[in-house]
Design a protein around this motif. Structure first.
Motif, PDB file in Angstrom:
ATOM      1  N   VAL A   1      -0.865   1.247   6.238  1.00 51.16           N
ATOM      2  CA  VAL A   1      -1.078   3.005   6.314  1.00 51.16           C
ATOM      3  C   VAL A   1      -1.560   3.065   7.217  1.00 51.16           C
ATOM      4  CG1 VAL A   1      -0.563   5.004   4.942  1.00 51.16           C
ATOM      5  CG2 VAL A   1       0.453   2.819   4.263  1.00 51.16           C
ATOM      6  N   ARG A   2      -3.633   2.987   7.141  1.00 55.69           N
ATOM      7  CA  ARG A   2      -4.105   3.133   7.660  1.00 55.69           C
ATOM      8  C   ARG A   2      -5.521   2.191   7.172  1.00 55.69           C
ATOM      9  NH1 ARG A   2      -7.452   7.118   6.589  1.00 55.69           N
ATOM     10  NH2 ARG A   2      -9.509   6.526   6.569  1.00 55.69           N
ATOM     11  N   THR A   3      -6.813   1.489   8.123  1.00 60.73           N
ATOM     12  CA  THR A   3      -7.018   0.910   7.832  1.00 60.73           C
ATOM     13  C   THR A   3      -8.943   1.424   8.147  1.00 60.73           C
ATOM     14  OG1 THR A   3      -6.180  -0.594   9.421  1.00 60.73           O
ATOM     15  CG2 THR A   3      -8.689  -1.209   9.062  1.00 60.73           C
ATOM     16  N   GLU A   4     -10.013   1.492   7.140  1.00 62.22           N
ATOM     17  CA  GLU A   4     -11.106   1.675   6.956  1.00 62.22           C
ATOM     18  C   GLU A   4     -11.834   1.011   7.866  1.00 62.22           C
ATOM     19  OE1 GLU A   4     -12.189   4.290   4.815  1.00 62.22           O
ATOM     20  OE2 GLU A   4     -10.165   4.611   3.694  1.00 62.22           O
ATOM     21  N   ALA A   5     -13.099   1.674   8.681  1.00 58.02           N
ATOM     22  CA  ALA A   5     -13.756   1.217   9.607  1.00 58.02           C
ATOM     23  C   ALA A   5     -14.340  -0.584   9.169  1.00 58.02           C
ATOM     24  CB  ALA A   5     -15.532   1.871   9.099  1.00 58.02           C
ATOM     25  N   ASP A   6     -14.720  -0.810   7.932  1.00 56.03           N
ATOM     26  CA  ASP A   6     -14.809  -2.352   7.666  1.00 56.03           C
ATOM     27  C   ASP A   6     -14.145  -3.146   6.942  1.00 56.03           C
ATOM     28  OD1 ASP A   6     -14.006  -1.574   5.095  1.00 56.03           O
ATOM     29  OD2 ASP A   6     -15.235  -2.504   4.056  1.00 56.03           O
ATOM     30  N   GLY A   7     -12.116  -2.790   7.670  1.00 56.71           N
ATOM     31  CA  GLY A   7     -11.483  -3.580   7.415  1.00 56.71           C
ATOM     32  C   GLY A   7     -10.475  -3.507   6.139  1.00 56.71           C
ATOM     33  N   THR A   8     -10.902  -2.697   5.895  1.00 56.82           N
ATOM     34  CA  THR A   8      -9.995  -2.590   3.802  1.00 56.82           C
ATOM     35  C   THR A   8      -8.940  -1.868   4.253  1.00 56.82           C
ATOM     36  OG1 THR A   8     -11.972  -2.852   2.939  1.00 56.82           O
ATOM     37  CG2 THR A   8     -10.430  -2.122   1.622  1.00 56.82           C
ATOM     38  N   ALA A   9      -7.527  -1.909   4.155  1.00 61.99           N
ATOM     39  CA  ALA A   9      -6.183  -2.048   4.790  1.00 61.99           C
ATOM     40  C   ALA A   9      -5.774  -1.059   2.968  1.00 61.99           C
ATOM     41  CB  ALA A   9      -5.662  -2.462   5.691  1.00 61.99           C
ATOM     42  N   LEU A  10      -4.575  -0.236   3.304  1.00 57.89           N
ATOM     43  CA  LEU A  10      -4.037   0.660   2.641  1.00 57.89           C
ATOM     44  C   LEU A  10      -2.822  -0.343   3.257  1.00 57.89           C
ATOM     45  CD1 LEU A  10      -5.090   2.653   0.315  1.00 57.89           C
ATOM     46  CD2 LEU A  10      -4.450   4.454   1.816  1.00 57.89           C
ATOM     47  N   ILE A  11      -2.225  -0.645   1.870  1.00 54.19           N
ATOM     48  CA  ILE A  11      -0.988  -1.250   2.482  1.00 54.19           C
ATOM     49  C   ILE A  11      -0.208  -0.320   1.838  1.00 54.19           C
ATOM     50  CG2 ILE A  11       0.041  -3.606   2.263  1.00 54.19           C
ATOM     51  CD1 ILE A  11      -1.951  -3.289   4.249  1.00 54.19           C
ATOM     52  N   TYR A  12       1.549  -0.893   2.415  1.00 50.29           N
ATOM     53  CA  TYR A  12       2.640   0.220   1.696  1.00 50.29           C
ATOM     54  C   TYR A  12       3.012  -0.820   0.788  1.00 50.29           C
ATOM     55  CZ  TYR A  12       6.618   3.127   0.515  1.00 50.29           C
ATOM     56  OH  TYR A  12       7.609   3.926  -0.106  1.00 50.29           O
ATOM     57  N   ILE A  13       3.513  -0.785  -0.628  1.00 54.13           N
ATOM     58  CA  ILE A  13       4.617  -1.079  -1.363  1.00 54.13           C
ATOM     59  C   ILE A  13       5.371  -1.064  -1.525  1.00 54.13           C
ATOM     60  CG2 ILE A  13       4.765  -3.039  -3.951  1.00 54.13           C
ATOM     61  CD1 ILE A  13       1.693  -3.471  -2.203  1.00 54.13           C
ATOM     62  N   ASP A  14       6.602  -2.045  -1.396  1.00 52.50           N
ATOM     63  CA  ASP A  14       7.501  -1.477  -1.709  1.00 52.50           C
ATOM     64  C   ASP A  14       8.623  -1.953  -2.922  1.00 52.50           C
ATOM     65  OD1 ASP A  14       8.551  -1.318   1.546  1.00 52.50           O
ATOM     66  OD2 ASP A  14       7.883  -3.367   1.853  1.00 52.50           O
TER      67      ASP A  14
END
Ligand code: SF4
Lengths: 212, 469
Positions: B15-28
């Protein structure tokens, strides 16, 4: 969540590798529907000579004198020194809950199991990875020095030994920020609710069967 | 750029990625069970939040539920409270499907997801349970999460994640008869160790993996977590698709065709980059038996209990010494000379219909050794149970003196009444041989269902290849 900035505390050494979540908190204690109260049952099978069940008054139970946390010199420890692959096994958050409830604020080991490592941050518990040689050295020092304390400084990402030596550790910028501020991750994520909604709409378009 | 299967699954959910690579991942898909969810629902309630998408939830009660005398309900008041709390939470918040205690489709969360088609290729699947890696057999990105994350997914439909590295484990060659998926994955763990996959998502491939049924692939992916990896996966092929056809929650008609076209792309590209490669020759793998208190403490049926002094690494040597003391085993003991007290055939690793068939094939016409106190056969779900009964497998077990139980986690983790007594030794088809896992002081040896069945008959470990050869 309780913020973590700097912490000075007594160190207890748990000298075994692959300490798993079942050892940290045996499964009979997972039946609770609460998040608190697990501290007295931390390492239950190692800590007590009898078999523990939820609700028992731990003050009256026979303690295993050989177990490290039962030694008077480690009473009140807030930093746990551990070996490789600490926290392996299940994804249950009861393990960090129990460690935090007991009074630990930080863990130091050469490596942690992934899910456990992740879960620590959600509970204000700082897991610190140091090189194996540095951990070995700490084990020697702790065992040789009663009252051995360390100073953990999260802003500078360092662990300071009593002899003045400073050990640096790595941590993700995002996790560090959350821990320093005690932020609630859900609240943070919900600030991006519009982005999530937009993603969801595109996702539904591309893979409609997932939403059927 | 060529992508691995994991890269594809990851990229399609960011969904989006923070500067340090942490991402928000959508869950199905969010699978929920009674042990790791009460505190999450409670947190949701306290914050005045609602589930983001309740129709992503499939829930069941499995860890605490008894496996016999269902008519009596749940004796243990604390277990009962946990199960009833789940009932109440689902009633309040909703779900796509809920299979409560005593429902005909109730079962172990990792068994019911796939068998209902609630686990589909290309999905992100999470559950507050580390063996969620099981679902990776369907080319899903599936992994276990903690309770705070369960709450996070409930509230936001997303998970904060950092991308793992890619590992490819190839099992070349063909496994011989009597060697099963369980033996393959135990051999892999013996090779790379319980921390070998830490930080990686593992893709399993090669001739021996292609040859496995979906059930076998689930067994392999199930134990990816025992190799330290949060996720294990297998690419889509014809078997994946045939398995899913007509499953209740699988797409139908035109949607099925559209889904198929997409699913076919869920394979690693030919020249995709893997950060680590491991290759094993499956044709040389023999039936495996663990001897210690970690799944990496494993050897084959022709082997002996190792001498701790043979380990060069002092931490491993110390671990082996402690394990042998706990297991009550002397170095040099032949595996075939180890006798057992109990046998457990079940768990999300090995409780599917194929596992029960493999065990029944060994048992047919034979009897449990008199020295073995109890053999529990616990199907993974109500559907598996009915299928086994339709095939008459339960009769084979009962005639051999085994117990045929109701579905659930049972003696995999001994949260219900099914457990070992201190000192008892068990041949178990589950996934963890940790100290006390199957009951305080209990000693667990991990094996395949066929090996467990053979041990039940002989009273000690035997080479199941002699039975099926
Ligand atoms: S069968 Fe065992 S490993 Fe699987 S979900 Fe249940 S307790 Fe966990």
């Amino acid at each position: 969540m309780r913020p973590f900035t700097t912490h000075e505390g007594l160190v207890a050494p748990l000298d075994r590798a692959n300490v798993d979540t079942d050892a940290i908190i045996p499964k009979q204690f997972l039946k609770s529907i609460k998040r608190t109260g697990f501290g007295p049952y931390l390492f239950d099978e190692w800590r007590y000579l009898d078999h523990g069940e939820p609700g028992m008054d731990c003050a009256r139970r026979p303690k295993n004198p050989a177990f490290v946390l039962n030694q008077p010199r480690y009473e009140g420890a807030t930093i746990l020194l551990a070996r490789e692959n600490f926290g392996c096994g299940s994804s249950r958050e009861h393990a960090p809950w129990a460690l935090a409830d007991y009074g630990f604020r930080a863990l130091i080991a050469p490596s942690f199991a992934d899910i456990f490592y992740n879960n620590c941050f959600k509970n204000g518990l700082l897991p610190i990875v140091l090189p194996a040689a540095a951990v070995d050295d700490l084990f020697r020092q702790v065992e040789a020095t009663p009252g051995y304390r360390l100073v953990i400084d999260l802003p500078t990402q360092t662990v300071r030994r009593p002899d003045g030596l400073v050990l640096a550790f790595e941590i993700d910028a995002f996790r560090k920020e959350c821990l320093l501020n005690g932020w609630d991750e859900i609240g943070l994520t919900l600030r991006h609710a519009d982005e999530i909604r937009a993603f969801e709409a595109r996702h539904r378009e591309a893979y409609p069967w997932l939403f059927a | 750029m060529p992508k691995t299967l994991y890269d594809k699954l990851w990229d399609s959910h960011v969904v989006r990625t923070e500067a340090d690579g942490t991402a928000l991942i959508y869950i199905d898909r969010h699978l929920v069970h009674e042990v790791t969810s009460p505190q999450a629902f409670e947190g949701l309630r306290l914050a005045g939040r609602k589930p983001w998408r309740a129709t992503s939830i499939v829930a069941t009660a499995d860890h605490n539920t008894p496996t016999d005398h269902w008519e009596r309900g749940i004796d243990d008041p604390i277990s009962r409270e946990q199960v009833e709390t789940l009932d109440a939470n689902i009633r309040q918040f909703g779900a796509l499907a809920y299979y409560p205690f005593r429902d005909p489709r109730q079962g172990i969360v990792h068994v019911i997801g796939p068998e209902n088609g609630a686990t589909l290729p290309g999905m992100t699947v999470v559950c507050g349970d580390s063996h969620t890696s099981t679902h990776g057999a369907f080319a899903c990105l599936a992994h276990g999460i903690g309770t705070s994350e369960v709450e996070h997914v409930l509230a936001t439909q997303c998970l904060l994640q950092k991308k793992s590295k890619n590992m490819l484990i190839r099992l070349e060659g063909v496994a011989s008869p009597g060697v099963y998926a369980k033996d393959l994955i135990l051999a892999v763990i013996g090779r790379i160790g319980t921390a070998g996959g830490t930080g990686y998502a593992i893709e399993f491939a090669g001739e021996a993996i292609s040859a496995l049924s979906m059930e076998g692939r689930m067994t392999v992916c199930n134990m990816a977590i025992e190799a330290g990896a949060r996720a294990g996966m297998v690419a889509v092929d014809d078997k994946t698709i045939e398995y899913l056809r007509d499953k209740p929650f699988a797409p139908k008609g035109e949607l099925w065709e559209r889904a198929l076209a997409y699913w076919r792309t869920l394979v690693s590209d030919a020249d995709a980059h893997f950060d680590a490669l491991v290759s094993l020759d499956a044709s040389t793998i023999k039936p495996q038996v663990t001897w210690g208190t970690s799944p990496e403490m494993v050897t084959d049926i022709e082997g002996v209990v190792p001498d701790p002094s043979s380990f060069k690494d002092p931490v491993k040597r110390e671990g082996a010494m402690r394990a042998l003391a706990y297991m009550g085993l002397a170095p040099g003991t032949r595996i075939v000379d180890i006798s057992i007290d109990q046998v457990f055939i079940g768990s999300c690793t090995n409780s599917r219909i194929e596992d029960l068939r493999a065990a029944a094939a060994v048992v047919k016409g034979r009897k449990k050794a008199a020295s073995v106190k109890r053999v529990l056969v616990v199907p993974g779900s109500g559907q598996v149970k009915r299928q086994a009964e339709a095939e008459g497998l339960h009769r084979i077990f009962l005639e051999a003196g085994f117990e045929w139980r109701e579905p659930g986690c049972s003696m995999c983790l001994a949260m219900n009444a099914d457990r070992l007594e201190p000192g008892e030794r068990c041949a178990s088809t589950s996934n963890r041989n940790f100290e006390g896992r199957q009951g305080a002081g209990g000693r667990t040896h991990l094996v395949s269902p066929a090996m467990a069945a053979a041990a039940a008959i002989a009273g000690h470990f035997v080479d199941v290849r002699e039975f099926v050869g």
